[in-house]
Motif scaffolding. Structure first.
Motif, short mmCIF file in Angstrom:
data_model
loop_
_atom_site.label_atom_id
_atom_site.label_comp_id
_atom_site.label_asym_id
_atom_site.label_seq_id
_atom_site.Cartn_x
_atom_site.Cartn_y
_atom_site.Cartn_z
N ALA A 1 -0.77 -1.63 -10.95
CA ALA A 1 -1.01 -2.51 -9.80
C ALA A 1 -2.15 -3.48 -10.06
O ALA A 1 -2.07 -4.67 -9.69
N LEU A 2 -3.23 -3.01 -10.69
CA LEU A 2 -4.35 -3.90 -11.00
C LEU A 2 -3.96 -4.98 -11.99
O LEU A 2 -4.33 -6.16 -11.84
N GLU A 3 -3.20 -4.60 -13.00
CA GLU A 3 -2.76 -5.60 -13.98
C GLU A 3 -1.91 -6.67 -13.32
O GLU A 3 -2.09 -7.87 -13.57
N GLY A 4 -0.98 -6.25 -12.47
CA GLY A 4 -0.08 -7.20 -11.82
C GLY A 4 -0.76 -8.07 -10.79
O GLY A 4 -0.32 -9.20 -10.53
N ALA B 1 -4.53 -6.47 -0.73
CA ALA B 1 -3.17 -6.90 -0.36
C ALA B 1 -2.35 -7.20 -1.61
O ALA B 1 -1.18 -6.82 -1.71
N ARG B 2 -2.95 -7.89 -2.60
CA ARG B 2 -2.22 -8.20 -3.84
C ARG B 2 -1.91 -6.92 -4.62
O ARG B 2 -0.84 -6.79 -5.22
N PHE B 3 -2.84 -6.01 -4.62
CA PHE B 3 -2.66 -4.72 -5.30
C PHE B 3 -1.42 -4.02 -4.74
O PHE B 3 -0.55 -3.57 -5.50
N LEU B 4 -1.31 -3.92 -3.43
CA LEU B 4 -0.18 -3.25 -2.80
C LEU B 4 1.12 -4.03 -2.97
O LEU B 4 2.18 -3.46 -3.23
N GLU B 5 1.03 -5.34 -2.83
CA GLU B 5 2.24 -6.16 -2.95
C GLU B 5 2.80 -6.13 -4.37
O GLU B 5 4.02 -6.21 -4.57
N THR B 6 1.93 -6.00 -5.36
CA THR B 6 2.38 -5.88 -6.74
C THR B 6 3.35 -4.72 -6.91
O THR B 6 4.38 -4.84 -7.57
N LEU B 7 3.02 -3.59 -6.30
CA LEU B 7 3.89 -2.42 -6.42
C LEU B 7 5.18 -2.59 -5.63
O LEU B 7 6.26 -2.21 -6.09
N ARG B 8 5.09 -3.18 -4.44
CA ARG B 8 6.30 -3.36 -3.62
C ARG B 8 7.31 -4.26 -4.31
O ARG B 8 8.52 -4.11 -4.15
N ARG B 9 6.83 -5.21 -5.09
CA ARG B 9 7.71 -6.19 -5.72
C ARG B 9 7.96 -5.93 -7.20
O ARG B 9 8.63 -6.71 -7.87
N ALA B 10 7.45 -4.83 -7.70
CA ALA B 10 7.52 -4.58 -9.15
C ALA B 10 8.92 -4.23 -9.63
O ALA B 10 9.24 -4.38 -10.80
N GLY B 11 9.77 -3.73 -8.72
CA GLY B 11 11.08 -3.24 -9.16
C GLY B 11 10.90 -1.96 -9.95
O GLY B 11 10.03 -1.14 -9.64
N ALA B 12 11.72 -1.78 -10.96
CA ALA B 12 11.63 -0.56 -11.77
C ALA B 12 10.38 -0.61 -12.65
O ALA B 12 10.11 -1.62 -13.30
N ILE B 13 9.62 0.48 -12.64
CA ILE B 13 8.43 0.62 -13.46
C ILE B 13 8.67 1.75 -14.46
O ILE B 13 8.91 2.89 -14.06
N ASP B 14 8.63 1.44 -15.74
CA ASP B 14 8.84 2.45 -16.77
C ASP B 14 7.48 2.84 -17.34
O ASP B 14 6.84 2.06 -18.03
N MET B 15 7.06 4.05 -17.06
CA MET B 15 5.80 4.54 -17.59
C MET B 15 6.03 5.36 -18.86
O MET B 15 5.60 6.51 -18.95
N GLY B 16 6.73 4.80 -19.79
CA GLY B 16 6.93 5.51 -21.04
C GLY B 16 7.87 6.69 -20.90
O GLY B 16 7.61 7.77 -21.43
#
Length: 398
Positions: A333-336, A344-359
């Motif tokens: 979230a911080l990177e995005g 607000a940007r931190f939270l919105e990054t996750l809502r709009r990220a779509g699929a997140i692949d953590m390895g």
């Protein structure tokens, strides 16, 4: 095993509490400002159990988060800022969780809260964070009220308790043909959340629980409950509690010659439970919401490496792995959100990220979906307190 996501609850009680908390925060000096972000640092806060019967859960969550943050800091941090975690002990008590959360926000000035431990504590603390607009990231609980689409600041990492208990009931019936199922639960909102999950899973199959027993939070006074269960003589008992009372229940039961199939959910703290049980733990099933900490997934290998850096003596475990994933989620979230990060940007990054692949471990959020993972894994304790994954309970009991 992956289990379908259930319809989210309204979270009405949480929204009512949020409304009251909002009145307290509206006039505070920091209202509407981004706190915890400086040129060289982002400060996160954690209220969790670091004393009492659930203390190992808080310690392991903190360890995992710190491992993820140290890993990021070793390469310069995120957008040039180091990540720091400030933790406060709530001893798994709701009143202390409220006080800690207010202190972390108002006095310590944290950017976000991360890695809270427990349902009763989160029920009390999440409204405080929600009212202040402070992200409440990856609490260590699968309670349904935190999955309400009306919540703006809460971001869940893990599958819900309803999904874990649905998996348990399905396996008991399909693998072992056990239909006489009882529940031993903590007498609070956590115990009720797990109980409701089992009850609903049974009702979908037009079945009823054989018995229910309760014990008080932060105690190991479980013998009366064990005797209640023995009278019902169920084929399986689902335990909803932290590791000390769950271990005491199993130990008392086996000492009294009562030996049904025992199952418990991820919150129990798997490593701590195995340690408490010793040889009595063989054959106890535990549902998990993260992979085995010995898995070969890229993210799990990274976790083990990061863990060894912050504490070379720490044994990999499910709870610290979940803490590490929580830290990695905050990093995503911080990177995005970019260098000019806001809450607000931190939270919105996750809502709009779509699929997140953590390895190899996947998450996905949406505008009305604040739960990232639906994955439920069934494990069993074997000789020496080790865990292994199972796909069929009958095969695991041979």
């Amino acid at each position: 095993m992956r289990v379908g996501r259930h319809e989210r609850r309204s979270g009405g009680a949480l929204r009512i509490a949020t409304a009251f908390a909002a009145l307290a925060f509206a006039a505070s000096p920091g209202w509407g400002q981004v706190a915890g972000v400086a040129d060289g640092r982002v400060l996160f806060g954690q209220s969790a159990a670091f004393s009492g019967p659930a203390e190992q859960l808080g310690r392991d969550m903190r360890l995992g988060i710190e491992a993820a943050f140290a890993e990021a800091n070793a390469t310069g941090g995120i957008h040039g800022r180091r990540l720091t975690l400030l933790s406060r002990d709530d001893a798994y008590e709701p009143e202390a969780a409220i006080a800690n959360t207010r202190h972390l926000i108002e006095e310590d000035g944290v950017f976000a809260l991360i890695g809270a431990v427990g349902t009763p504590t989160s029920r009390s603390a999440a409204p405080v964070a929600e009212a202040a607009g402070v992200p409440y990231i990856a609490p260590f609980t699968g309670a349904e009220f935190l999955r309400s689409s009306g919540l703006q600041s809460v971001v869940n990492l893990r599958a819900s308790y309803y999904q874990e208990t649905e998996a348990m009931v399905a396996h008991l019936i399909e693998d072992l043909n056990i239909r006489s199922i009882a529940v031993m639960r903590q007498d609070d909102s956590f115990g009720l959340a797990g109980y409701n999950g089992v009850r609903l899973a049974m009702e979908r199959r037009e079945m009823e629980l054989a018995a229910t027993a309760v014990y008080r939070r932060n105690t190991t006074a479980v013998k009366t409950g064990v005797l209640d269960l023995m009278r019902a003589a169920p084929g399986a008992v689902i335990l909803i509690g932290a590791y000390e009372p769950v271990a005491a229940t199993i130990a008392w039961s086996r000492n009294l010659g009562f030996d049904p199939v025992f199952l418990t959910i991820s919150f129990v703290g798997s490593n701590a439970l195995a340690g408490e049980l010793g040889a009595r733990g063989d054959g106890v099933f535990v549902t998990q919401v993260v992979p085995l900490p010995t898995d070969d997934l890229d993210v799990v290998r990274a976790y083990r490496n990061a863990l060894a850096v912050v504490d070379q003596d720490a044994a990999p475990g499910f709870v610290s792995l979940e803490g590490y994933l929580a830290g990695r989620l905050a990093i995503v979230a911080l990177e995005g959100a970019g260098a000019e990060v806001t809450r607000a940007r931190f939270l919105e990054t996750l809502r709009r990220a779509g699929a997140i692949d953590m390895g190899g471990f996947g998450l996905e959020y949406g505008s009305d979906d604040n739960q990232g993972s639906d994955a439920v894994f069934v494990t069993v304790i074997g000789p020496g307190g080790s865990y292994r994954s199972v796909t069929n309970l009958a095969e695991a009991r041979r």
